[in-house]
Motif scaffolding. Structure first.
Motif, PDB file in Angstrom:
ATOM      1  N   UNK A  84      -4.763   6.158   8.888  1.00  0.00           N
ATOM      2  CA  UNK A  84      -4.717   6.729   7.537  1.00  0.00           C
ATOM      3  C   UNK A  84      -5.452   5.822   6.558  1.00  0.00           C
ATOM      4  N   UNK A  85      -6.336   6.414   5.763  1.00  0.00           N
ATOM      5  CA  UNK A  85      -6.980   5.702   4.651  1.00  0.00           C
ATOM      6  C   UNK A  85      -6.030   5.772   3.460  1.00  0.00           C
ATOM      7  N   UNK A  86      -6.010   4.690   2.671  1.00  0.00           N
ATOM      8  CA  UNK A  86      -5.096   4.664   1.524  1.00  0.00           C
ATOM      9  C   UNK A  86      -5.812   4.265   0.243  1.00  0.00           C
ATOM     10  N   UNK A  87      -5.315   4.817  -0.827  1.00  0.00           N
ATOM     11  CA  UNK A  87      -5.655   4.411  -2.193  1.00  0.00           C
ATOM     12  C   UNK A  87      -4.349   4.516  -2.977  1.00  0.00           C
ATOM     13  N   UNK A  88      -3.383   3.693  -2.566  1.00  0.00           N
ATOM     14  CA  UNK A  88      -2.008   3.785  -3.046  1.00  0.00           C
ATOM     15  C   UNK A  88      -1.814   3.085  -4.389  1.00  0.00           C
ATOM     16  N   UNK A  89      -1.067   3.739  -5.300  1.00  0.00           N
ATOM     17  CA  UNK A  89      -0.753   3.088  -6.573  1.00  0.00           C
ATOM     18  C   UNK A  89       0.130   1.856  -6.364  1.00  0.00           C
ATOM     19  N   UNK A  90      -0.109   0.830  -7.176  1.00  0.00           N
ATOM     20  CA  UNK A  90       0.724  -0.369  -7.215  1.00  0.00           C
ATOM     21  C   UNK A  90       1.351  -0.441  -8.604  1.00  0.00           C
ATOM     22  N   UNK A  91       2.674  -0.479  -8.648  1.00  0.00           N
ATOM     23  CA  UNK A  91       3.370  -0.514  -9.929  1.00  0.00           C
ATOM     24  C   UNK A  91       4.251  -1.752 -10.024  1.00  0.00           C
ATOM     25  N   UNK A  92       4.738  -1.999 -11.254  1.00  0.00           N
ATOM     26  CA  UNK A  92       5.584  -3.168 -11.483  1.00  0.00           C
ATOM     27  C   UNK A  92       7.049  -2.908 -11.150  1.00  0.00           C
ATOM     28  N   UNK A  93       7.425  -1.630 -11.088  1.00  0.00           N
ATOM     29  CA  UNK A  93       8.816  -1.266 -10.811  1.00  0.00           C
ATOM     30  C   UNK A  93       8.862  -0.217  -9.703  1.00  0.00           C
ATOM     31  N   UNK A  94      10.058   0.045  -9.214  1.00  0.00           N
ATOM     32  CA  UNK A  94      10.274   0.988  -8.129  1.00  0.00           C
ATOM     33  C   UNK A  94       9.784   2.398  -8.459  1.00  0.00           C
ATOM     34  N   UNK A  95       9.980   2.836  -9.676  1.00  0.00           N
ATOM     35  CA  UNK A  95       9.603   4.188 -10.084  1.00  0.00           C
ATOM     36  C   UNK A  95       8.082   4.300 -10.201  1.00  0.00           C
ATOM     37  N   UNK A  96       7.520   5.341  -9.598  1.00  0.00           N
ATOM     38  CA  UNK A  96       6.067   5.565  -9.646  1.00  0.00           C
ATOM     39  C   UNK A  96       5.552   5.729 -11.071  1.00  0.00           C
ATOM     40  N   UNK A  97       6.407   6.155 -11.977  1.00  0.00           N
ATOM     41  CA  UNK A  97       6.015   6.354 -13.370  1.00  0.00           C
ATOM     42  C   UNK A  97       5.927   5.076 -14.187  1.00  0.00           C
ATOM     43  N   UNK A  98       6.253   3.929 -13.609  1.00  0.00           N
ATOM     44  CA  UNK A  98       6.180   2.677 -14.365  1.00  0.00           C
ATOM     45  C   UNK A  98       4.738   2.168 -14.386  1.00  0.00           C
ATOM     46  N   UNK A  99       4.544   1.035 -15.008  1.00  0.00           N
ATOM     47  CA  UNK A  99       3.207   0.499 -15.261  1.00  0.00           C
ATOM     48  C   UNK A  99       2.390   0.340 -13.976  1.00  0.00           C
ATOM     49  N   UNK A 100       1.215   0.960 -13.966  1.00  0.00           N
ATOM     50  CA  UNK A 100       0.269   0.842 -12.847  1.00  0.00           C
ATOM     51  C   UNK A 100      -0.529  -0.450 -13.037  1.00  0.00           C
ATOM     52  N   UNK A 101      -0.500  -1.334 -12.032  1.00  0.00           N
ATOM     53  CA  UNK A 101      -1.228  -2.603 -12.140  1.00  0.00           C
ATOM     54  C   UNK A 101      -2.420  -2.684 -11.194  1.00  0.00           C
ATOM     55  N   UNK A 102      -2.564  -1.663 -10.341  1.00  0.00           N
ATOM     56  CA  UNK A 102      -3.702  -1.662  -9.427  1.00  0.00           C
ATOM     57  C   UNK A 102      -3.518  -0.623  -8.333  1.00  0.00           C
ATOM     58  N   UNK A 103      -4.368  -0.758  -7.300  1.00  0.00           N
ATOM     59  CA  UNK A 103      -4.344   0.167  -6.164  1.00  0.00           C
ATOM     60  C   UNK A 103      -4.423  -0.653  -4.876  1.00  0.00           C
ATOM     61  N   UNK A 104      -3.730  -0.166  -3.848  1.00  0.00           N
ATOM     62  CA  UNK A 104      -3.874  -0.736  -2.507  1.00  0.00           C
ATOM     63  C   UNK A 104      -4.892   0.138  -1.792  1.00  0.00           C
ATOM     64  N   UNK A 105      -6.043  -0.431  -1.483  1.00  0.00           N
ATOM     65  CA  UNK A 105      -7.129   0.343  -0.882  1.00  0.00           C
ATOM     66  C   UNK A 105      -7.456  -0.225   0.488  1.00  0.00           C
ATOM     67  N   UNK A 106      -7.544   0.661   1.481  1.00  0.00           N
ATOM     68  CA  UNK A 106      -7.843   0.239   2.847  1.00  0.00           C
ATOM     69  C   UNK A 106      -7.359   1.281   3.827  1.00  0.00           C
ATOM     70  N   UNK A 107      -6.739   0.809   4.912  1.00  0.00           N
ATOM     71  CA  UNK A 107      -6.189   1.742   5.896  1.00  0.00           C
ATOM     72  C   UNK A 107      -5.056   1.088   6.654  1.00  0.00           C
ATOM     73  N   UNK A 108      -4.252   1.942   7.292  1.00  0.00           N
ATOM     74  CA  UNK A 108      -3.285   1.450   8.268  1.00  0.00           C
ATOM     75  C   UNK A 108      -3.371   2.329   9.500  1.00  0.00           C
ATOM     76  N   UNK A 109      -3.073   1.726  10.636  1.00  0.00           N
ATOM     77  CA  UNK A 109      -3.215   2.411  11.916  1.00  0.00           C
ATOM     78  C   UNK A 109      -2.021   2.089  12.801  1.00  0.00           C
ATOM     79  N   UNK A 110      -1.561   3.091  13.530  1.00  0.00           N
ATOM     80  CA  UNK A 110      -0.493   2.870  14.497  1.00  0.00           C
ATOM     81  C   UNK A 110      -1.102   2.137  15.692  1.00  0.00           C
ATOM     82  N   UNK A 111      -0.726   0.876  15.845  1.00  0.00           N
ATOM     83  CA  UNK A 111      -1.375   0.009  16.826  1.00  0.00           C
ATOM     84  C   UNK A 111      -0.468  -0.389  17.984  1.00  0.00           C
ATOM     85  N   UNK A 112       0.680   0.263  18.090  1.00  0.00           N
ATOM     86  CA  UNK A 112       1.619  -0.101  19.147  1.00  0.00           C
ATOM     87  C   UNK A 112       2.082   1.147  19.890  1.00  0.00           C
TER      88      UNK A 112
END
Length: 192
Positions: A84-112
């Motif tokens: 899966x390719x990702x462009x995930x929001x990074x926030x300061x708090x648990x709630x997605x509606x809180x302050x956006x401080x960046x994005x996690x960009x890359x991928x993750x793969x099931x490797x096991x």
């Protein structure tokens, strides 16, 4: 004289070898030069702790994680091979509606094949405050069923040049129906 000839020949061969090695060393490393930290403007190294929330959204009309490679049909129960390719929001708090401080960009793969272990390859690309435009790079194994997972921070850019450290990941929310997840990342980063 006959005994002196082998000694002189050995010395001549030895001197020739040293000369060749010295010339080769000078020629092989012309593209490298040593630098001091001061020349690059690097000051004192510091240790920073970042706590951010990573929102992996698979559902809805605007997902932040999309499958680019499905697992093979005859795969293990772990989805081995999925990417899966990702462009995930990074926030300061648990709630997605809180302050956006960046994005996690890359991928993750099931490797096991045996357990739920992902290969994580991502940059935390910050967009807020003095870290705007800087990144932290995380690359490592994420055994997602453990309560706390540790992955290495292997580098960065901008204010995180020469970064190194580790990140602890803890899943704080997971929706079984949608696959959406929120993961708390505590990153401990040495940088200049």
């Amino acid at each position: 004289m006959a005994r002196l000839l082998p000694i002189l020949a050995t010395q001549l061969i030895f001197l020739s070898l040293i000369t060749v090695l010295a010339i080769a060393e000078n020629q092989d490393h012309q593209f490298v030069r040593r630098l001091s930290k001061k020349e690059l403007g690097l000051k004192r190294e510091k240790l920073s702790h970042f706590r951010i929330y990573w929102h992996d959204i698979l559902s809805g009309s605007n997902p932040s994680a999309v499958q680019v490679v499905p697992p093979p049909l005859n795969t293990s129960l772990t989805g081995f091979g999925l990417v899966r390719m990702i462009d995930n929001p990074l926030t300061t708090e648990l709630d997605l509606g809180t302050k956006l401080v960046g994005r996690a960009q890359g991928f993750y793969a099931s490797a096991s094949k045996e357990d739920f272990g992902f290969l994580m390859v991502m940059n935390f690309a910050f967009s807020e405050g003095k870290y705007n435009g800087s990144t932290i790079t995380v690359l490592g194994r994420n055994p997602i069923l453990l309560p706390v997972r540790e992955m290495p921070v292997i580098g960065g850019s901008g204010l995180f040049r020469f970064a190194r450290g580790y990140a602890h990941a803890s899943t704080v929310k997971f929706d079984v129906k949608t696959g959406d997840a929120t993961v708390k990342y505590d990153c401990y980063v040495l940088h200049y």
